[in-house]
Design a protein around this motif. Structure first.
Motif, PDB file in Angstrom:
ATOM      1  N   LYS A  55       0.836  -1.208   0.000  1.00 58.03           N
ATOM      2  CA  LYS A  55       0.000   0.000   0.000  1.00 58.03           C
ATOM      3  C   LYS A  55       0.870   1.258   0.000  1.00 58.03           C
ATOM      4  N   ALA A 114       2.390   1.688  -3.470  1.00 56.32           N
ATOM      5  CA  ALA A 114       1.382   2.178  -4.416  1.00 56.32           C
ATOM      6  C   ALA A 114       1.093   3.658  -4.172  1.00 56.32           C
ATOM      7  N   GLU A 115       1.019   4.067  -2.921  1.00 54.93           N
ATOM      8  CA  GLU A 115       0.774   5.474  -2.590  1.00 54.93           C
ATOM      9  C   GLU A 115       1.933   6.349  -3.065  1.00 54.93           C
ATOM     10  N   SER A 116       3.152   5.873  -2.871  1.00 57.92           N
ATOM     11  CA  SER A 116       4.331   6.613  -3.307  1.00 57.92           C
ATOM     12  C   SER A 116       4.347   6.783  -4.823  1.00 57.92           C
ATOM     13  N   VAL A 117       4.033   5.711  -5.544  1.00 61.18           N
ATOM     14  CA  VAL A 117       3.988   5.771  -7.005  1.00 61.18           C
ATOM     15  C   VAL A 117       2.899   6.746  -7.454  1.00 61.18           C
ATOM     16  N   ARG A 118       1.736   6.701  -6.816  1.00 60.22           N
ATOM     17  CA  ARG A 118       0.645   7.598  -7.164  1.00 60.22           C
ATOM     18  C   ARG A 118       1.040   9.053  -6.952  1.00 60.22           C
ATOM     19  N   GLU A 119       1.693   9.340  -5.817  1.00 62.02           N
ATOM     20  CA  GLU A 119       2.133  10.706  -5.526  1.00 62.02           C
ATOM     21  C   GLU A 119       3.174  11.175  -6.549  1.00 62.02           C
ATOM     22  N   THR A 120       4.072  10.291  -6.925  1.00 61.93           N
ATOM     23  CA  THR A 120       5.104  10.649  -7.899  1.00 61.93           C
ATOM     24  C   THR A 120       4.482  11.002  -9.239  1.00 61.93           C
ATOM     25  N   TYR A 121       3.522  10.203  -9.696  1.00 63.58           N
ATOM     26  CA  TYR A 121       2.871  10.483 -10.972  1.00 63.58           C
ATOM     27  C   TYR A 121       2.044  11.770 -10.915  1.00 63.58           C
ATOM     28  N   GLU A 122       1.396  12.050  -9.797  1.00 63.40           N
ATOM     29  CA  GLU A 122       0.658  13.305  -9.654  1.00 63.40           C
ATOM     30  C   GLU A 122       1.602  14.500  -9.736  1.00 63.40           C
TER      31      GLU A 122
END
Length: 120
Positions: A3, A6-14
């Motif tokens: 989790k 996944a949160e880190s990847v989501r923040e990076t893409y944002e």
């Protein structure tokens, strides 16, 4: 842990979408390219003369030369004895032995050299 990743990847893409930062895009591309390479363990090796090779292309060429030589050279075979066939020295297989062997086999397994499945 999954989790958090996944949160880190989501923040990076944002963040990438907001800033359009090319350096981060290049860094992500390089890391993905590196992760997709198969030969990551071989960093260096010696050539025929003992020199150390560091270049990936030269290492691949060295492996190609090694296997070409290994697989294409003739080996001298020494004949040790003259002899005839072993006919009659092996006992015949009985029906009982075949039956016991078939009972031990499991259905759905791969076929052997005769290409006949155990179910037959």
């Amino acid at each position: 842990m999954a989790k958090a990743k996944a949160e880190s990847v989501r923040e990076t893409y944002e963040q990438l979408q907001k800033n359009q930062d090319m350096r981060q895009l290049v860094q992500i591309g390089k890391s993905r390219d590196k992760a997709s390479k198969d030969l990551t363990a071989i960093k260096q090796m010696k050539d025929e003369t003992g020199r150390i090779l560091h270049d990936h292309g030269k290492i691949i060429q060295r492996w190609l030369n090694y296997f070409e030589k290994l697989l294409n050279e003739e080996k001298v075979r020494v004949k040790t004895e003259e002899g005839g066939a072993n006919e009659g020295l092996i006992m015949n297989i009985s029906r009982d032995e075949v039956k016991r062997a078939l009972e031990k086999m499991k259905n759905g397994k791969a076929v052997g050299p005769d290409q006949i499945p155990a179910e037959v």
